[in-house]
Write a protein that holds these residues in place. Structure first.
Motif, PDB file in Angstrom:
ATOM      1  N   PRO A  90       7.220  -3.674   6.571  1.00  0.00           N
ATOM      2  CA  PRO A  90       7.488  -2.241   6.422  1.00  0.00           C
ATOM      3  C   PRO A  90       7.064  -1.708   5.061  1.00  0.00           C
ATOM      4  O   PRO A  90       7.172  -2.399   4.056  1.00  0.00           O
ATOM      5  CB  PRO A  90       9.011  -2.148   6.582  1.00  0.00           C
ATOM      6  N   TYR A 114       3.014   6.484   0.252  1.00  0.00           N
ATOM      7  CA  TYR A 114       1.671   7.050   0.428  1.00  0.00           C
ATOM      8  C   TYR A 114       1.512   8.339  -0.361  1.00  0.00           C
ATOM      9  O   TYR A 114       0.812   9.259   0.059  1.00  0.00           O
ATOM     10  CB  TYR A 114       1.358   7.243   1.924  1.00  0.00           C
ATOM     11  N   ARG A 150      -1.325  13.575   1.643  1.00  0.00           N
ATOM     12  CA  ARG A 150      -0.946  13.533   3.049  1.00  0.00           C
ATOM     13  C   ARG A 150      -1.092  14.879   3.768  1.00  0.00           C
ATOM     14  O   ARG A 150      -1.599  14.915   4.887  1.00  0.00           O
ATOM     15  CB  ARG A 150       0.482  12.984   3.220  1.00  0.00           C
ATOM     16  N   ARG A 172      -4.889 -11.469  13.619  1.00  0.00           N
ATOM     17  CA  ARG A 172      -4.421 -10.131  13.983  1.00  0.00           C
ATOM     18  C   ARG A 172      -5.071  -9.734  15.304  1.00  0.00           C
ATOM     19  O   ARG A 172      -6.287  -9.613  15.409  1.00  0.00           O
ATOM     20  CB  ARG A 172      -4.785  -9.115  12.910  1.00  0.00           C
ATOM     21  N   TYR A 214      -3.731  14.549   6.699  1.00  0.00           N
ATOM     22  CA  TYR A 214      -3.171  14.391   8.054  1.00  0.00           C
ATOM     23  C   TYR A 214      -2.462  15.645   8.543  1.00  0.00           C
ATOM     24  O   TYR A 214      -1.726  15.585   9.537  1.00  0.00           O
ATOM     25  CB  TYR A 214      -2.120  13.269   8.090  1.00  0.00           C
ATOM     26  N   LYS A 227       0.811  -1.221   0.000  1.00  0.00           N
ATOM     27  CA  LYS A 227       0.000   0.000   0.000  1.00  0.00           C
ATOM     28  C   LYS A 227       0.844   1.271   0.000  1.00  0.00           C
ATOM     29  O   LYS A 227       0.395   2.317  -0.448  1.00  0.00           O
ATOM     30  CB  LYS A 227      -0.948   0.010   1.204  1.00  0.00           C
ATOM     31  N   SER A 259      -3.336  -9.097   4.542  1.00  0.00           N
ATOM     32  CA  SER A 259      -3.912  -8.373   5.680  1.00  0.00           C
ATOM     33  C   SER A 259      -5.201  -7.684   5.248  1.00  0.00           C
ATOM     34  O   SER A 259      -5.544  -7.672   4.066  1.00  0.00           O
ATOM     35  CB  SER A 259      -2.937  -7.292   6.165  1.00  0.00           C
ATOM     36  N   ILE A 316      -3.710   7.176  11.618  1.00  0.00           N
ATOM     37  CA  ILE A 316      -2.837   6.057  11.248  1.00  0.00           C
ATOM     38  C   ILE A 316      -2.382   5.272  12.478  1.00  0.00           C
ATOM     39  O   ILE A 316      -1.388   4.577  12.469  1.00  0.00           O
ATOM     40  CB  ILE A 316      -1.635   6.520  10.379  1.00  0.00           C
ATOM     41  N   GLY A 373       0.217   0.776  14.102  1.00  0.00           N
ATOM     42  CA  GLY A 373       0.115   2.078  13.455  1.00  0.00           C
ATOM     43  C   GLY A 373       1.311   2.341  12.579  1.00  0.00           C
ATOM     44  O   GLY A 373       2.173   1.476  12.407  1.00  0.00           O
ATOM     45  N   SER A 374       1.344   3.545  12.027  1.00  0.00           N
ATOM     46  CA  SER A 374       2.389   3.891  11.072  1.00  0.00           C
ATOM     47  C   SER A 374       3.044   5.202  11.489  1.00  0.00           C
ATOM     48  O   SER A 374       2.497   5.939  12.310  1.00  0.00           O
ATOM     49  CB  SER A 374       1.735   4.030   9.692  1.00  0.00           C
ATOM     50  N   GLN A 375       4.206   5.493  10.888  1.00  0.00           N
ATOM     51  CA  GLN A 375       5.005   6.670  11.247  1.00  0.00           C
ATOM     52  C   GLN A 375       5.264   6.690  12.767  1.00  0.00           C
ATOM     53  O   GLN A 375       5.099   7.702  13.451  1.00  0.00           O
ATOM     54  CB  GLN A 375       4.353   7.977  10.743  1.00  0.00           C
ATOM     55  N   ARG A 422       6.474   2.468   4.514  1.00  0.00           N
ATOM     56  CA  ARG A 422       6.952   3.845   4.440  1.00  0.00           C
ATOM     57  C   ARG A 422       8.478   3.957   4.443  1.00  0.00           C
ATOM     58  O   ARG A 422       9.061   4.660   3.624  1.00  0.00           O
ATOM     59  CB  ARG A 422       6.389   4.622   5.637  1.00  0.00           C
ATOM     60  N   MET A 480      -1.857   6.937  -3.084  1.00  0.00           N
ATOM     61  CA  MET A 480      -3.117   7.517  -2.597  1.00  0.00           C
ATOM     62  C   MET A 480      -3.671   8.560  -3.564  1.00  0.00           C
ATOM     63  O   MET A 480      -4.629   9.269  -3.231  1.00  0.00           O
ATOM     64  CB  MET A 480      -2.876   8.173  -1.226  1.00  0.00           C
ATOM     65  N   HIS A 493      -0.546  -4.972  14.331  1.00  0.00           N
ATOM     66  CA  HIS A 493      -0.039  -3.771  13.648  1.00  0.00           C
ATOM     67  C   HIS A 493      -0.614  -2.595  14.426  1.00  0.00           C
ATOM     68  O   HIS A 493      -1.821  -2.441  14.518  1.00  0.00           O
ATOM     69  CB  HIS A 493      -0.517  -3.733  12.190  1.00  0.00           C
TER      70      HIS A 493
HETATM   71  N1  LLP Z   1       1.013  -3.666   7.727  1.00  0.00           N
HETATM   72  C1  LLP Z   1      -0.254  -3.261   7.884  1.00  0.00           C
HETATM   73  C2  LLP Z   1      -1.271  -4.246   8.266  1.00  0.00           C
HETATM   74  C3  LLP Z   1      -0.592  -1.910   7.705  1.00  0.00           C
HETATM   75  O1  LLP Z   1      -1.858  -1.524   7.873  1.00  0.00           O
HETATM   76  C4  LLP Z   1       0.407  -0.975   7.347  1.00  0.00           C
HETATM   77  C5  LLP Z   1       0.081   0.440   7.156  1.00  0.00           C
HETATM   78  C6  LLP Z   1       1.723  -1.450   7.162  1.00  0.00           C
HETATM   79  C7  LLP Z   1       1.996  -2.805   7.380  1.00  0.00           C
HETATM   80  C8  LLP Z   1       2.864  -0.556   6.760  1.00  0.00           C
HETATM   81  O2  LLP Z   1       3.202   0.347   7.756  1.00  0.00           O
HETATM   82  P1  LLP Z   1       4.463   1.339   7.546  1.00  0.00           P
HETATM   83  O3  LLP Z   1       5.694   0.504   7.553  1.00  0.00           O
HETATM   84  O4  LLP Z   1       4.267   2.007   6.226  1.00  0.00           O
HETATM   85  O5  LLP Z   1       4.382   2.266   8.678  1.00  0.00           O
HETATM   86  N2  LLP Z   1      -1.514   6.750   4.497  1.00  0.00           N
HETATM   87  C9  LLP Z   1      -0.863   6.942   5.767  1.00  0.00           C
HETATM   88  C10 LLP Z   1      -0.269   5.666   6.298  1.00  0.00           C
HETATM   89  C11 LLP Z   1      -1.277   4.547   6.493  1.00  0.00           C
HETATM   90  C12 LLP Z   1      -0.651   3.273   6.992  1.00  0.00           C
HETATM   91  C13 LLP Z   1      -1.637   2.184   7.079  1.00  0.00           C
HETATM   92  N3  LLP Z   1      -1.094   0.896   7.362  1.00  0.00           N
HETATM   93  C14 LLP Z   1       0.181   8.043   5.632  1.00  0.00           C
HETATM   94  O6  LLP Z   1       0.359   8.581   4.545  1.00  0.00           O
HETATM   95  O7  LLP Z   1       0.807   8.438   6.626  1.00  0.00           O
END
Ligand code: LLP
Length: 432
Positions: free
Chosen positions: A290, A387, A328, A162, A332, A73, A115, A175, A214-216, A292, A391, A212
């Motif tokens: 991962p 993202y 973004r 989960r 956000y 994503k 997921s 997030i 959250g992110s960031q 982002r 998006m 999981h």
């Molecule tokens: N695994 C799952 C189940 C997730 O829902 C997500 C992100 C990830 C992995 C990846 O997480 P990361 O490593 O990217 O932190 N659009 C938002 C971010 C939404 C993240 C949703 N889930 C933004 O632009 O900040």
């Protein structure tokens, strides 16, 4: 950062970007070049940037029982997925569309985890057909549905549940996903029952546990809290006779957009693996998803200044990228650096709101940015690899941007700009 004087100036946190002789470079390519060739708005990714970020995960995982599953994503462009597949990564998907992309890019289904809180029957069928590694299931109802669908096909679905560990990830509320008020996961208190039920369902094979939060996320603490809670559950679930092969700890670390100081991937993963070992789970297979941090700082969005205008109170730089290209900031209130591609001397600097042409006041990319601009100048919005394009929408009937991947001195067009034909394809006029 915006007005470099030296012949070569690095951009902190962006190892593959630099100013050389007054021009922003992406690896060995002046950023203005692909903008001239392919137009703006344009997403530009650095291959070395992606490979270096991915490499940090690979190095930390080296020799450890760790599987890396890139979260599609964050950036689902085929060439990006292809690069990661080539590096041996598996993928974390949340839709049948993402599965199709992974397969089209050469990813292996046997390294895909599926997921998502609302998987459709058709998506479950497609994933079973492809032979994914496991389904990260988010409710007891989903367990029953997946077992039925697997049964109809005469197969057994590998599942990981989960769990919502009710941990505050200390990130933006939109997030943050691991609090008990969020829609995600199975509440901790129901976990044991969900596992014992899953073990009894005829067409499921329990393989793991997942969370999981959250992110960031830029601190290790919330991850350790979640891990502790998950390990408490693992002990309880296994005590009740259900054996778990892997523990999936969700997404990766946050990145530096402004002045965030996330720990290194090595320190973060090291701390988690150490806690696993301390608690007697050192040999258990661990998974990370991962997104982002693999692509975020390897990408930027190039945009041209269309109009400069001032109200009584503010100065606006209206650019040709908008909230539909990079959502973004609008969604956000996210801060991303905006730098000139060919910086001026700063004598006419003003504090600009950098805004898009979309008909909403929320359509801004950055506010109160000190910039010396003329109409026609190019700007780069940094940290846009994650993202960003993933998006993007066609709001205001705006074609989505093109994307290029820079590799040394070479520029590859990896997605052509949409045109108006793409935008109306599939639409029908009424017949009166
Ligand atoms: N695994 C799952 C189940 C997730 O829902 C997500 C992100 C990830 C992995 C990846 O997480 P990361 O490593 O990217 O932190 N659009 C938002 C971010 C939404 C993240 C949703 N889930 C933004 O632009 O900040």
């Amino acid at each position: 950062m915006s007005q470099p004087s030296a012949a070569f100036t690095e951009l902190p946190g962006h190892p593959h970007l630099a100013y050389r002789n007054g021009a922003l470079m992406v690896e060995a390519v002046p950023a203005a070049e692909p903008a001239r060739q392919f137009g703006t708005p344009l997403y530009v990714y650095s291959r070395a940037g992606i490979e270096q970020a991915a490499g940090a995960y690979q190095a930390a995982a080296q020799g450890k029982p760790v599987s890396l599953r890139y979260a599609v994503k964050a950036n689902s462009s085929l060439a990006v997925l292809q690069l990661l597949a080539h590096l041996g990564w598996g993928f974390d998907i949340v839709s049948g569309g993402e599965l199709a992309r992974v397969l089209a890019a050469g990813g292996e289904a046997s390294k895909v985890v599926f997921s998502g809180v609302g998987k459709l029957d058709a998506e479950m069928r497609a994933a079973l057909e492809a032979g994914v590694q496991c389904f990260n299931v988010e409710s007891q109802s989903e367990l029953r549905r997946l077992s039925r669908i697997a049964g109809e096909r005469g197969v057994v679905a590998p599942v990981s549940l989960r769990i919502n560990p009710d941990v505050d990830a200390k990130t933006h509320p939109y997030i943050s996903t691991g609090l008990k008020g969020n829609k995600f996961g199975i509440p901790q208190g129901l976990a044991r029952t969900a596992y014992t039920d899953a073990a009894l369902l005829p067409n499921l094979r329990v393989v793991g546990i997942d969370c999981h939060i959250g992110s960031q996320i830029t601190q290790i603490g919330p991850y350790l809290d979640a891990l502790d809670r998950i390990l408490d559950l693992v002990a309880d679930i296994e005590h009740h006779g259900v054996k778990l092969e892997h523990i999936d700890l969700g997404g990766g670390l946050g990145i530096r957009y402004a002045d965030e100081t996330p720990p290194s991937i090595a320190a973060w993963m090291g701390a988690l693996l150490e806690r696993l070992a301390q608690r007697g789970y050192g040999h258990r297979q661990v998974m990370f998803e991962p997104g982002r941090s693999v692509v975020g700082n390897a990408g930027l969005l190039l945009t041209e200044v269309v109009t400069l205008k001032s109200s009584l109170e503010r100065h606006f730089a209206v650019v040709d990228a908008a909230m539909n290209d990079l959502m973004r900031p609008a969604l956000y209130q996210a801060w991303q650096a905006i730098v000139p591609v060919q910086p001026r001397d700063g004598k006419h600097s003003l504090r600009y709101d950098v805004v898009g042409p979309v008909c909403e006041s929320g359509d801004w990319l950055g506010r109160e940015r000190e910039l010396d601009l003329r109409e026609g100048d190019l700007l780069a919005v940094l940290s846009a690899g994650a993202y960003g394009m993933a998006m993007a929408s066609n709001y205001n009937t705006r074609p989505r941007a093109a994307e290029v991947l820079v590799d040394g001195a070479r520029v590859h067009l990896i997605r052509e700009r949409e045109n108006l034909e793409h935008l109306v394809a599939g639409e029908q006029l009424l017949v009166f």
